[in-house]
Write an enzyme that holds these catalytic residues in place. Structure first.
Site, PDB file in Angstrom:
ATOM      1  N   GLN A  29      15.560   1.941   5.436  1.00 45.99           N
ATOM      2  CA  GLN A  29      16.736   2.465   6.159  1.00 45.99           C
ATOM      3  C   GLN A  29      16.517   3.900   6.635  1.00 45.99           C
ATOM      4  O   GLN A  29      16.690   4.211   7.817  1.00 45.99           O
ATOM      5  CB  GLN A  29      17.958   2.466   5.247  1.00 45.99           C
ATOM      6  CG  GLN A  29      18.375   1.127   4.711  1.00 45.99           C
ATOM      7  CD  GLN A  29      19.680   1.278   3.950  1.00 45.99           C
ATOM      8  OE1 GLN A  29      20.748   1.359   4.552  1.00 45.99           O
ATOM      9  NE2 GLN A  29      19.616   1.314   2.633  1.00 45.99           N
ATOM     10  N   VAL A  30      16.160   4.765   5.696  1.00 42.03           N
ATOM     11  CA  VAL A  30      16.017   6.188   6.042  1.00 42.03           C
ATOM     12  C   VAL A  30      14.749   6.409   6.863  1.00 42.03           C
ATOM     13  O   VAL A  30      14.741   7.186   7.829  1.00 42.03           O
ATOM     14  CB  VAL A  30      16.041   7.060   4.764  1.00 42.03           C
ATOM     15  CG1 VAL A  30      15.728   8.517   5.083  1.00 42.03           C
ATOM     16  CG2 VAL A  30      17.403   6.954   4.084  1.00 42.03           C
ATOM     17  N   ASP A  57       0.143   1.867   0.772  1.00 44.03           N
ATOM     18  CA  ASP A  57       0.786   1.256  -0.392  1.00 44.03           C
ATOM     19  C   ASP A  57       0.916   2.313  -1.483  1.00 44.03           C
ATOM     20  O   ASP A  57      -0.067   2.748  -2.077  1.00 44.03           O
ATOM     21  CB  ASP A  57      -0.054   0.066  -0.883  1.00 44.03           C
ATOM     22  CG  ASP A  57       0.586  -0.609  -2.094  1.00 44.03           C
ATOM     23  OD1 ASP A  57       1.646  -0.121  -2.565  1.00 44.03           O
ATOM     24  OD2 ASP A  57       0.027  -1.605  -2.568  1.00 44.03           O
ATOM     25  N   TYR A 146      15.691   2.827 -12.614  1.00 44.74           N
ATOM     26  CA  TYR A 146      15.582   3.372 -11.247  1.00 44.74           C
ATOM     27  C   TYR A 146      15.868   4.883 -11.262  1.00 44.74           C
ATOM     28  O   TYR A 146      15.077   5.676 -10.742  1.00 44.74           O
ATOM     29  CB  TYR A 146      16.556   2.644 -10.318  1.00 44.74           C
ATOM     30  CG  TYR A 146      16.730   3.302  -8.968  1.00 44.74           C
ATOM     31  CD1 TYR A 146      15.740   3.235  -7.990  1.00 44.74           C
ATOM     32  CD2 TYR A 146      17.899   4.005  -8.660  1.00 44.74           C
ATOM     33  CE1 TYR A 146      15.903   3.852  -6.754  1.00 44.74           C
ATOM     34  CE2 TYR A 146      18.069   4.619  -7.432  1.00 44.74           C
ATOM     35  CZ  TYR A 146      17.067   4.541  -6.478  1.00 44.74           C
ATOM     36  OH  TYR A 146      17.237   5.156  -5.258  1.00 44.74           O
TER      37      TYR A 146
HETATM   38  N1  NAP Z   1      19.594   2.886  -0.647  1.00 41.93           N
HETATM   39  C1  NAP Z   1      20.421   3.695  -1.311  1.00 41.93           C
HETATM   40  O1  NAP Z   1      21.598   3.388  -1.513  1.00 41.93           O
HETATM   41  C2  NAP Z   1      19.943   5.026  -1.813  1.00 41.93           C
HETATM   42  C3  NAP Z   1      20.838   5.830  -2.531  1.00 41.93           C
HETATM   43  C4  NAP Z   1      20.397   7.071  -2.987  1.00 41.93           C
HETATM   44  C5  NAP Z   1      19.109   7.494  -2.730  1.00 41.93           C
HETATM   45  N2  NAP Z   1      18.259   6.684  -2.050  1.00 41.93           N
HETATM   46  C6  NAP Z   1      16.889   7.162  -1.818  1.00 41.93           C
HETATM   47  O2  NAP Z   1      16.748   7.380  -0.429  1.00 41.93           O
HETATM   48  C7  NAP Z   1      15.412   7.094  -0.022  1.00 41.93           C
HETATM   49  C8  NAP Z   1      15.419   6.107   1.121  1.00 41.93           C
HETATM   50  O3  NAP Z   1      16.008   4.905   0.666  1.00 41.93           O
HETATM   51  P1  NAP Z   1      16.309   3.690   1.662  1.00 41.93           P
HETATM   52  O4  NAP Z   1      17.729   3.322   1.476  1.00 41.93           O
HETATM   53  O5  NAP Z   1      15.788   4.002   3.008  1.00 41.93           O
HETATM   54  O6  NAP Z   1      15.424   2.562   0.977  1.00 41.93           O
HETATM   55  P2  NAP Z   1      14.986   1.145   1.568  1.00 41.93           P
HETATM   56  O7  NAP Z   1      15.769   0.803   2.771  1.00 41.93           O
HETATM   57  O8  NAP Z   1      14.966   0.212   0.417  1.00 41.93           O
HETATM   58  O9  NAP Z   1      13.488   1.420   2.045  1.00 41.93           O
HETATM   59  C9  NAP Z   1      12.486   1.697   1.113  1.00 41.93           C
HETATM   60  C10 NAP Z   1      11.178   1.593   1.839  1.00 41.93           C
HETATM   61  O10 NAP Z   1      10.163   1.846   0.877  1.00 41.93           O
HETATM   62  C11 NAP Z   1       9.120   0.922   1.133  1.00 41.93           C
HETATM   63  N3  NAP Z   1       8.299   0.652  -0.039  1.00 41.93           N
HETATM   64  C12 NAP Z   1       8.645   0.003  -1.164  1.00 41.93           C
HETATM   65  N4  NAP Z   1       7.557  -0.126  -1.956  1.00 41.93           N
HETATM   66  C13 NAP Z   1       6.525   0.462  -1.303  1.00 41.93           C
HETATM   67  C14 NAP Z   1       5.161   0.647  -1.591  1.00 41.93           C
HETATM   68  N5  NAP Z   1       4.591   0.181  -2.715  1.00 41.93           N
HETATM   69  N6  NAP Z   1       4.399   1.301  -0.691  1.00 41.93           N
HETATM   70  C15 NAP Z   1       4.923   1.751   0.465  1.00 41.93           C
HETATM   71  N7  NAP Z   1       6.201   1.593   0.806  1.00 41.93           N
HETATM   72  C16 NAP Z   1       6.997   0.955  -0.075  1.00 41.93           C
HETATM   73  C17 NAP Z   1       9.809  -0.363   1.572  1.00 41.93           C
HETATM   74  O11 NAP Z   1       8.861  -1.144   2.248  1.00 41.93           O
HETATM   75  P3  NAP Z   1       9.176  -2.636   2.765  1.00 41.93           P
HETATM   76  O12 NAP Z   1      10.025  -2.427   4.010  1.00 41.93           O
HETATM   77  O13 NAP Z   1       7.845  -3.202   3.030  1.00 41.93           O
HETATM   78  O14 NAP Z   1       9.924  -3.312   1.652  1.00 41.93           O
HETATM   79  C18 NAP Z   1      10.916   0.195   2.441  1.00 41.93           C
HETATM   80  O15 NAP Z   1      10.483   0.328   3.774  1.00 41.93           O
HETATM   81  C19 NAP Z   1      14.698   6.608  -1.274  1.00 41.93           C
HETATM   82  O16 NAP Z   1      14.046   7.689  -1.879  1.00 41.93           O
HETATM   83  C20 NAP Z   1      15.821   6.156  -2.176  1.00 41.93           C
HETATM   84  O17 NAP Z   1      15.460   6.222  -3.541  1.00 41.93           O
HETATM   85  C21 NAP Z   1      18.649   5.463  -1.555  1.00 41.93           C
END
Ligand code: NAP
Length: 319
Positions: A29-30, A57, A146
């Site tokens: 998403q981000v 990775d 997490y």
């Molecule tokens: N989502 C929330 O509600 C939330 C809340 C608070 C903070 N955050 C933080 O905000 C940041 C962005 O989150 P988001 O919502 O954008 O998360 P997201 O949509 O789940 O995206 C996470 C990305 O990380 C990639 N990823 C996972 N495992 C990986 C690996 N082994 N190597 C390389 N890439 C990998 C995924 O790849 P694939 O596309 O291939 O799966 C995905 O593109 C993160 O640090 C998260 O912890 C998120």
């Protein structure tokens, strides 16, 4: 001749501030929102290298070292993460590899190159039992694997000691990606009644608000400020309040957008407690994050969550 006094010199970016930005997790998403937001800021950088999981990775430290040294960025932005909060309870090693070890390795490699580092963290580093809004210096006490893995990632970055910003955000959603917005719209199309948790409070934060704010910070960041910053949309609500706002806003836009009608109406979305909806990972009851530090150090403020929600809904495709 008297030279007229000018209060502010106009900011003109003559040479790009960053030579090469490396962006991870571009299918998230981000990551996706950042890729779009950066594409509109070509004066900020000379080159943007966007990598997905297949190209970098993060569970493989040697691959991280090799890729970073091959690309030689002067800024790394790392929104990639293990974000499956409940699954992490049964996959702690993988969650720690991606959320704790990988950011530390990225930061080490960035430091070797003299590069800066932007990382993302979460409201889940807090226990959520504070009365009032969390500030960055408040004690952390994550309730879940997490949250613990994300906190370990923050600590690994801090330990490297390079110029870095760690943005703690919350309840991320958007028109793009898998998230609460899409879950609620799917359920509201399928069912007449929904029951949503009403005793966890926080700020839904849109991926585009995050990306826009980060781009503004990047334009202003001189490397002097380093550390943790809260970065969430303004205002607060519960998951129940967020769900009702989604259904309400969708209903407002539906006729003009020719979207399918929802079966569930706002009045049919019932509040439940966290205890009524048990999950493998415990969540903080209070996820409210104060963003004064972000606004004082960078003059960046995120819009109210309701305005951000309307913008995300408007970005959904018409039928
Ligand atoms: N989502 C929330 O509600 C939330 C809340 C608070 C903070 N955050 C933080 O905000 C940041 C962005 O989150 P988001 O919502 O954008 O998360 P997201 O949509 O789940 O995206 C996470 C990305 O990380 C990639 N990823 C996972 N495992 C990986 C690996 N082994 N190597 C390389 N890439 C990998 C995924 O790849 P694939 O596309 O291939 O799966 C995905 O593109 C993160 O640090 C998260 O912890 C998120």
């Amino acid at each position: 001749m008297q030279i007229p006094k000018v209060n502010q010199t106009p900011k003109v970016i003559q040479t790009p501030k960053y030579k090469k930005i490396l962006l991870t997790g571009v299918n998230g998403q981000v990551g996706h929102a950042l890729q779009l937001a950066l594409a509109n800021q070509s004066g900020l950088f000379a080159e943007l290298v966007c990598l997905d999981r297949s190209q970098l990775d993060l569970s493989n430290p040697q691959a991280i070292r090799d890729v970073v040294q091959a690309i030689q960025p002067d800024l790394i932005i790392n929104p990639a993460a293990y974000t499956a909060v409940d699954k992490a309870e049964s996959e702690p090693d993988l969650a720690y590899a991606i959320n704790a070890t990988a950011p530390g390795v990225l930061a080490e490699e960035a430091a070797k190159l003299g590069a800066k580092f932007i990382h993302f963290s979460t409201d889940y580093v807090y226990a959520g039992n504070k009365i009032g809004v969390y500030v960055e210096d408040d004690a952390t006490a994550p309730l879940s694997i997490y949250g613990k893995s994300k906190l370990a990632g923050e600590e690994a970055v801090r330990a490297v000691g390079l110029p870095s910003l760690i943005f703690r955000t919350s309840w991320v959603y958007g028109a793009y990606g898998k998230n609460f917005l899409h879950t609620i719209l799917r359920l509201a199309k399928e069912r007449e009644q929904l029951r949503i948790v009403a005793d966890q409070i926080g700020a839904p934060t849109s991926s585009h608000s995050i990306a826009q704010a980060v781009v503004e910070v990047l334009a202003r960041w001189d490397g002097e400020h380093s550390g943790v910053y809260h970065l969430v949309n303004a205002g607060r609500t519960t998951w129940h309040g967020f769900a009702t706002a989604i259904v309400d806003a969708y209903a407002q836009l539906q006729p003009a957008r020719d979207w399918p009608m929802l079966k569930a109406k706002v009045a049919n979305i019932g509040p439940i407690t966290t205890a009524d909806y048990p999950t493998p990972a415990a969540r903080p009851a209070n996820s409210c994050l104060d963003c004064t530090k972000l606004s004082s150090d960078f003059s960046v403020q995120l819009p109210d969550w309701r305005d951000a929600l309307m913008a995300e809904l408007e970005a959904l495709p018409t039928n």
